[in-house]
Design a protein around this motif. Structure first.
Motif, PDB file in Angstrom:
ATOM      1  N   GLU A 261       0.842  -1.203   0.000  1.00  0.00           N
ATOM      2  CA  GLU A 261       0.000   0.000   0.000  1.00  0.00           C
ATOM      3  C   GLU A 261       0.884   1.262   0.000  1.00  0.00           C
ATOM      4  O   GLU A 261       1.656   1.486   0.938  1.00  0.00           O
ATOM      5  N   PRO A 262       0.779   2.099  -1.027  1.00  0.00           N
ATOM      6  CA  PRO A 262       1.634   3.290  -1.079  1.00  0.00           C
ATOM      7  C   PRO A 262       1.171   4.430  -0.166  1.00  0.00           C
ATOM      8  O   PRO A 262       1.972   5.310   0.175  1.00  0.00           O
ATOM      9  N   ASP A 263      -0.098   4.410   0.233  1.00  0.00           N
ATOM     10  CA  ASP A 263      -0.635   5.462   1.102  1.00  0.00           C
ATOM     11  C   ASP A 263      -0.539   4.996   2.553  1.00  0.00           C
ATOM     12  O   ASP A 263      -1.374   4.228   3.030  1.00  0.00           O
ATOM     13  N   ARG A 265      -1.212   6.332   5.240  1.00  0.00           N
ATOM     14  CA  ARG A 265      -2.337   6.686   6.113  1.00  0.00           C
ATOM     15  C   ARG A 265      -3.315   5.521   6.238  1.00  0.00           C
ATOM     16  O   ARG A 265      -4.081   5.447   7.206  1.00  0.00           O
ATOM     17  N   LYS A 266      -3.262   4.604   5.298  1.00  0.00           N
ATOM     18  CA  LYS A 266      -4.150   3.439   5.320  1.00  0.00           C
ATOM     19  C   LYS A 266      -3.510   2.249   6.041  1.00  0.00           C
ATOM     20  O   LYS A 266      -4.148   1.210   6.196  1.00  0.00           O
ATOM     21  N   ASP A 333       7.842   0.945  -1.664  1.00  0.00           N
ATOM     22  CA  ASP A 333       6.493   1.015  -1.082  1.00  0.00           C
ATOM     23  C   ASP A 333       6.300  -0.114  -0.067  1.00  0.00           C
ATOM     24  O   ASP A 333       5.763   0.101   1.025  1.00  0.00           O
ATOM     25  N   THR A 337       5.693   0.348   4.058  1.00  0.00           N
ATOM     26  CA  THR A 337       4.526  -0.246   4.715  1.00  0.00           C
ATOM     27  C   THR A 337       4.959  -1.040   5.950  1.00  0.00           C
ATOM     28  O   THR A 337       4.358  -0.921   7.029  1.00  0.00           O
TER      29      THR A 337
END
Length: 361
Positions: A261-263, A265-266, A333, A337
């Protein structure tokens, strides 16, 4: 795909293979779904000998372990054809076929089974914990020392740290300057990296037969009942630490985010999922574990997450030569994570300890 069909027909299939298509999303080996003239399915795999240097010894491990599991499963009244992998031999009675370029193997396909890439709910994660805990329990009296170490120092985080430092020093792709934050993250945990290796060398943690890649997607679930059927992907089954098996499951499954997951915040460590898994794992094999093993389960979770992030970063620095990538900066990425999860686990360590204590009683 005609080449793969031709290769498949060197194995003892029920009838001739007529088709082969790409299957699954593994990082290391290439996998194909075969169909024969009768419509029966098999799995054909090309073994990545860059990763697995001795394919014959690896397959000897697989046969020894699956034969042992089949006897245990039969003794418990189970179905060995669905509850563990079944190796299909070549026409010459061997576990592998070698063409001019590669080593190949075939497994029977387990019908009516599915894999999960991420947890949809806690009960699924609990079920996977029961599967891996049961795997540990079934193999508790298997002589671990008889197995070949298919990847030397695979979960030797101390050695992995040395590989990381070598990659930083060589910097073959001139990438180190762009990941200074990630490099600093690893270096600040140098002493931590040696914790479990040192304990094992000091005799404080026992060697056991371990899976060493206990991701959620290495459990097959029955499509009809949702219950776990079999633990698969046995290439890294070898002597190891039970807490590493526990830890790798937590690394992969105690979050609702994808591994890449690159974001960020998730990406969050989920204590509720951690508790689901702890309850299932200890419920199956907790009575076989030593007090040190149980006490160090949270450390195993942090260690395996840290080690995996460090390996992704090392591969990124080396030019993405180990893990398959599907986009630019894919390994970076993945690394970020893992490091986000490490930070979350470190912040929640006391709660993790309390959860383990709760299910050790």
């Amino acid at each position: 795909m005609s080449r793969f069909v031709d290769i498949a027909n060197h194995f003892q299939l029920d009838t001739r293979a007529v088709s082969a298509e790409n299957y699954g999303g593994g990082h290391i080996n290439d996998t194909f779904l075969l169909k024969t003239e009768t419509g029966r399915s098999y799995i054909l795999q090309r073994i990545n000998t860059t990763v697995f240097k001795n394919a014959e010894a690896l397959m000897n491990n697989v046969v020894l372990v699956t034969d042992f599991l089949k006897k245990k499963i039969l003794g418990a009244g189970g179905d060995p054809l669905r509850e563990t992998l079944s190796v299909v031999l070549t026409e010459e009675g061997k576990t592998l076929y070698r063409d001019s370029e590669d080593y190949w193997r075939v497994y029977t396909f387990i019908d009516g089974a599915v894999t999960l890439q991420t947890c949809e709910n806690g009960e699924q994660f609990y079920a996977s914990a029961c599967a891996f805990g049961h795997f540990q329990k079934l193999l508790a009296d298997f002589p671990a020392e008889t197995l070949y170490e298919s990847i030397p120092n695979f979960h030797n985080t101390k050695s992995r740290y040395q590989d990381f430092e070598a990659a930083v020093t060589k910097d073959v792709c001139s990438r180190a300057a762009s990941v200074e934050k990630e490099i600093a993250f690893v270096r600040s945990r140098k002493e931590f990296a040696a914790t479990l290796v040192d304990m094992q060398e000091q005799g404080k943690l026992p060697l056991r037969v371990t899976h060493n890649d206990t991701k959620l997607n290495n459990v097959l679930f029955d499509e009809a009942t949702g219950l776990p059927l079999a633990v698969v992907d046995l290439d890294t089954v070898m002597p190891g630490l039970s807490i590493n098996d526990f830890g790798d499951s937590i690394r992969f499954g105690a979050t609702y985010a994808a591994e890449d997951e690159p974001d960020l915040r998730k990406v969050n460590f989920d204590l509720e999922l951690f508790e689901y898994y702890t309850r299932g794992f200890l419920g199956e094999c907790g009575s076989l574990m030593t007090e040190n093993e149980k006490k160090m389960l949270p450390v195993g979770a942090i260690m395996m997450t840290f080690e995996c992030g460090m390996r992704f970063l090392t591969d990124y620095l080396n030019g993405d030569t180990y893990f398959k990538i599907h986009r630019k900066h894919h390994n970076l990425d993945r690394c970020r994570t893992q490091f986000k999860l490490v930070s979350d686990m470190e912040e929640n360590r006391e709660q993790m300890d309390r959860i383990v204590e709760k299910y050790c009683c």
